[in-house]
Design a protein around this motif. Structure first.
Motif, PDB file in Angstrom:
ATOM      1  N   LEU A   1       0.832  -1.212   0.000  1.00  0.00           N
ATOM      2  CA  LEU A   1       0.000   0.000   0.000  1.00  0.00           C
ATOM      3  C   LEU A   1       0.861   1.255   0.000  1.00  0.00           C
ATOM      4  CD1 LEU A   1      -2.757  -1.084   2.559  1.00  0.00           C
ATOM      5  CD2 LEU A   1      -2.961  -0.963   0.062  1.00  0.00           C
ATOM      6  N   CYS A   2       1.970   1.182   0.741  1.00  0.00           N
ATOM      7  CA  CYS A   2       2.834   2.362   0.850  1.00  0.00           C
ATOM      8  C   CYS A   2       3.517   2.678  -0.479  1.00  0.00           C
ATOM      9  CB  CYS A   2       3.846   2.116   1.957  1.00  0.00           C
ATOM     10  SG  CYS A   2       4.792   3.563   2.318  1.00  0.00           S
ATOM     11  N   ALA A   3       3.815   1.630  -1.255  1.00  0.00           N
ATOM     12  CA  ALA A   3       4.440   1.862  -2.563  1.00  0.00           C
ATOM     13  C   ALA A   3       3.479   2.645  -3.469  1.00  0.00           C
ATOM     14  CB  ALA A   3       4.803   0.521  -3.206  1.00  0.00           C
ATOM     15  N   ASP A   4       2.187   2.373  -3.357  1.00  0.00           N
ATOM     16  CA  ASP A   4       1.206   3.069  -4.202  1.00  0.00           C
ATOM     17  C   ASP A   4       0.744   4.397  -3.608  1.00  0.00           C
ATOM     18  OD1 ASP A   4       1.328   0.970  -5.931  1.00  0.00           O
ATOM     19  OD2 ASP A   4      -0.617   0.087  -5.401  1.00  0.00           O
ATOM     20  N   TRP A   5       0.624   4.464  -2.273  1.00  0.00           N
ATOM     21  CA  TRP A   5       0.056   5.640  -1.596  1.00  0.00           C
ATOM     22  C   TRP A   5       0.950   6.011  -0.418  1.00  0.00           C
ATOM     23  CZ3 TRP A   5      -3.702   7.268  -4.679  1.00  0.00           C
ATOM     24  CH2 TRP A   5      -4.299   6.326  -5.511  1.00  0.00           C
ATOM     25  N   PRO A   6       2.119   6.599  -0.705  1.00  0.00           N
ATOM     26  CA  PRO A   6       3.109   6.834   0.357  1.00  0.00           C
ATOM     27  C   PRO A   6       2.639   7.780   1.470  1.00  0.00           C
ATOM     28  CG  PRO A   6       3.825   7.773  -1.754  1.00  0.00           C
ATOM     29  CD  PRO A   6       2.592   6.975  -2.035  1.00  0.00           C
ATOM     30  N   ASN A   7       1.618   8.609   1.207  1.00  0.00           N
ATOM     31  CA  ASN A   7       1.202   9.573   2.244  1.00  0.00           C
ATOM     32  C   ASN A   7       0.055   9.088   3.117  1.00  0.00           C
ATOM     33  OD1 ASN A   7       3.101  11.381   1.311  1.00  0.00           O
ATOM     34  ND2 ASN A   7       1.711  12.103  -0.302  1.00  0.00           N
ATOM     35  N   TYR A   8      -0.440   7.905   2.875  1.00  0.00           N
ATOM     36  CA  TYR A   8      -1.554   7.416   3.685  1.00  0.00           C
ATOM     37  C   TYR A   8      -1.022   6.741   4.957  1.00  0.00           C
ATOM     38  CZ  TYR A   8      -4.705   7.822  -0.421  1.00  0.00           C
ATOM     39  OH  TYR A   8      -5.435   8.267  -1.483  1.00  0.00           O
ATOM     40  N   ALA A   9      -1.756   6.917   6.067  1.00  0.00           N
ATOM     41  CA  ALA A   9      -1.394   6.235   7.322  1.00  0.00           C
ATOM     42  C   ALA A   9      -1.931   4.801   7.295  1.00  0.00           C
ATOM     43  CB  ALA A   9      -1.987   6.997   8.499  1.00  0.00           C
ATOM     44  N   LEU A  10      -1.451   3.997   8.224  1.00  0.00           N
ATOM     45  CA  LEU A  10      -1.952   2.622   8.312  1.00  0.00           C
ATOM     46  C   LEU A  10      -2.135   2.240   9.777  1.00  0.00           C
ATOM     47  CD1 LEU A  10      -1.005  -0.424   6.173  1.00  0.00           C
ATOM     48  CD2 LEU A  10      -1.136  -0.670   8.652  1.00  0.00           C
TER      49      LEU A  10
ATOM     50  N   LEU B   1     -10.272   1.612   3.644  1.00  0.00           N
ATOM     51  CA  LEU B   1      -9.692   2.952   3.593  1.00  0.00           C
ATOM     52  C   LEU B   1     -10.680   3.902   4.268  1.00  0.00           C
ATOM     53  CD1 LEU B   1      -7.380   4.795   2.602  1.00  0.00           C
ATOM     54  CD2 LEU B   1      -8.759   5.241   0.560  1.00  0.00           C
ATOM     55  N   ARG B   2     -10.195   4.570   5.321  1.00  0.00           N
ATOM     56  CA  ARG B   2     -11.051   5.523   6.033  1.00  0.00           C
ATOM     57  C   ARG B   2     -10.515   6.928   5.798  1.00  0.00           C
ATOM     58  NH1 ARG B   2     -12.614   5.090  12.419  1.00  0.00           N
ATOM     59  NH2 ARG B   2     -10.419   5.564  12.718  1.00  0.00           N
ATOM     60  N   VAL B   3     -11.380   7.826   5.427  1.00  0.00           N
ATOM     61  CA  VAL B   3     -10.976   9.201   5.134  1.00  0.00           C
ATOM     62  C   VAL B   3     -11.751  10.138   6.055  1.00  0.00           C
ATOM     63  CG1 VAL B   3     -10.793  10.972   3.342  1.00  0.00           C
ATOM     64  CG2 VAL B   3     -10.523   8.544   2.736  1.00  0.00           C
ATOM     65  N   ARG B   4     -11.022  10.804   6.937  1.00  0.00           N
ATOM     66  CA  ARG B   4     -11.618  11.703   7.936  1.00  0.00           C
ATOM     67  C   ARG B   4     -12.844  11.086   8.593  1.00  0.00           C
ATOM     68  NH1 ARG B   4      -8.594  14.818   4.790  1.00  0.00           N
ATOM     69  NH2 ARG B   4      -9.834  14.522   2.920  1.00  0.00           N
ATOM     70  N   GLY B   5     -12.690   9.847   9.023  1.00  0.00           N
ATOM     71  CA  GLY B   5     -13.733   9.185   9.813  1.00  0.00           C
ATOM     72  C   GLY B   5     -14.750   8.396   9.002  1.00  0.00           C
ATOM     73  N   THR B   6     -14.728   8.511   7.678  1.00  0.00           N
ATOM     74  CA  THR B   6     -15.704   7.772   6.863  1.00  0.00           C
ATOM     75  C   THR B   6     -15.000   6.656   6.100  1.00  0.00           C
ATOM     76  OG1 THR B   6     -17.008   9.759   6.570  1.00  0.00           O
ATOM     77  CG2 THR B   6     -17.416   7.999   4.988  1.00  0.00           C
TER      78      THR B   6
ATOM     79  N   VAL C   1      -6.196  10.255   6.388  1.00  0.00           N
ATOM     80  CA  VAL C   1      -6.472   9.244   5.360  1.00  0.00           C
ATOM     81  C   VAL C   1      -5.708   7.997   5.788  1.00  0.00           C
ATOM     82  CG1 VAL C   1      -6.335   8.683   2.910  1.00  0.00           C
ATOM     83  CG2 VAL C   1      -6.598  11.069   3.629  1.00  0.00           C
ATOM     84  N   GLU C   2      -6.451   6.951   6.125  1.00  0.00           N
ATOM     85  CA  GLU C   2      -5.784   5.798   6.758  1.00  0.00           C
ATOM     86  C   GLU C   2      -6.332   4.470   6.248  1.00  0.00           C
ATOM     87  OE1 GLU C   2      -6.732   6.387  10.926  1.00  0.00           O
ATOM     88  OE2 GLU C   2      -8.873   6.490  10.481  1.00  0.00           O
ATOM     89  N   TRP C   3      -5.418   3.554   6.015  1.00  0.00           N
ATOM     90  CA  TRP C   3      -5.788   2.173   5.769  1.00  0.00           C
ATOM     91  C   TRP C   3      -6.064   1.523   7.120  1.00  0.00           C
ATOM     92  CZ3 TRP C   3      -6.631   1.243   0.851  1.00  0.00           C
ATOM     93  CH2 TRP C   3      -5.874   1.873  -0.131  1.00  0.00           C
ATOM     94  N   ILE C   4      -7.109   0.734   7.201  1.00  0.00           N
ATOM     95  CA  ILE C   4      -7.389  -0.019   8.423  1.00  0.00           C
ATOM     96  C   ILE C   4      -7.292  -1.498   8.052  1.00  0.00           C
ATOM     97  CG2 ILE C   4      -9.084  -0.501  10.221  1.00  0.00           C
ATOM     98  CD1 ILE C   4     -10.115   2.358   9.773  1.00  0.00           C
ATOM     99  N   VAL C   5      -6.329  -2.174   8.673  1.00  0.00           N
ATOM    100  CA  VAL C   5      -5.920  -3.491   8.170  1.00  0.00           C
ATOM    101  C   VAL C   5      -6.015  -4.575   9.236  1.00  0.00           C
ATOM    102  CG1 VAL C   5      -3.915  -4.777   7.294  1.00  0.00           C
ATOM    103  CG2 VAL C   5      -4.334  -2.430   6.501  1.00  0.00           C
TER     104      VAL C   5
END
Ligand code: IPD
Ligand code: CA
Length: 260
Positions: free
Chosen positions: A62-71, A108-113, A82-86
């Motif tokens: 996921l980080c290779a494709d979306w380096p700025n997203y949290a996990l 994928l959760r974005v600002r709570g959704t 913007v966070e992956w929930i895994v």
């Protein structure tokens, strides 16, 4: 050729999530019958080395494709806007005992959704996925919740829990429902069970205490398939709580209202 149609929302992120889930699934399938390294064994739970290895593989993909997203995952990490929930392996106990009912779950959760989710069951090669507001798919085909509206015909998952006394209340609820429905089931994977409600295989799912990563991806899939999920957080962070999910037709609240 030029087209005016905008790219469908979140499709690129969904493809990344599916790619990561398939990679982790491949690893889990390969190791399924081999001896497993247990990192931690609790009274009712097991942590395997593979849980961590799978999350690492998912994070790298996921980080290779979306380096700025949290996990934020069952095996660690922290959230962000913007966070992956895994959940890299939901159904770890099943997996350890050689029961092929387990899955990889990525939302994928974005600002709570929660905007999208995919749940991949490697041994059955079943990929459930949905983007919020679009249709729910199983291996590319649309799925819907069941139409069953009578408890007497329903098949219900009701976990009894093992935490903070939730076990006894859960057992009473289990007994109460058993007398009123067609069959009760406990499959051992929250994410997969919720997807089974989405696909009309089960009619409801009830559990007293599960974690956000257990149900985040399945929730968006279930709702896209016409189902309903109610979550009552048990902590301020909202990371664990009770889930009541059903096809939207069964009188679930009414049936539970006179449960001792
Ligand atoms: C567990 C499974 C199980 C549920 C537990 C979860 P794990 O997840 O989803 O069905 O009853 O509450 O912790 O430990 O296998 O990832
Ligand atoms: Ca889990």
């Amino acid at each position: 050729m030029m087209t005016d149609t905008p790219p469908p929302h979140w499709q690129a992120q969904l493809l990344s999530a599916q790619k990561a889930a398939r990679r982790a699934g491949e690893l889990l399938r390969r190791e399924f019958l081999r001896e497993k390294t247990v990192d931690e064994r609790l009274a009712h739970d097991i942590k395997l080395r593979l849980d961590k290895e799978c999350q690492q593989l998912i994070a790298e993909t996921l980080c290779a494709d979306w380096p700025n997203y949290a996990l934020l995952g069952e095996e660690g990490g922290s959230g962000g806007d913007v966070e992956w929930i895994v959940d890299p392996l939901d159904g770890t106990v099943n997996y350890f005992y050689g029961i092929p009912l387990f899955c990889v779950s990525i939302a994928l959760r974005v600002r709570g959704t929660i905007e999208l989710g995919c749940v991949y069951a490697p041994m059955l090669d079943e990929m459930f996925c949905a983007v919020r507001g679009q249709e729910a798919l199983l291996n590319g085909r649309p799925i819907r919740v069941s139409e069953r509206a009578e408890m007497a015909q329903a098949i219900i998952f009701a976990g009894h829990g093992s935490h903070d006394g939730s076990g006894e209340a859960g057992m009473r609820r289990f007994a109460h429902l058993s007398a009123r429905v067609c069959k009760m089931r406990i499959l051992g994977s929250a994410a997969l069970s919720l997807c089974y409600v989405a696909a009309g295989r089960l009619d409801a799912y009830i559990e007293q205490r599960i974690h956000l990563w257990d149900f985040a991806a399945a929730r968006v899939i279930l709702e896209a398939a016409g189902g309903v999920l109610e979550y009552t957080p048990a902590d301020a962070a909202g990371l664990a709580g009770a889930v009541l999910a059903w096809n939207g037709h069964l009188p679930l609240h009414e049936t539970l209202s006179d449960c001792p």
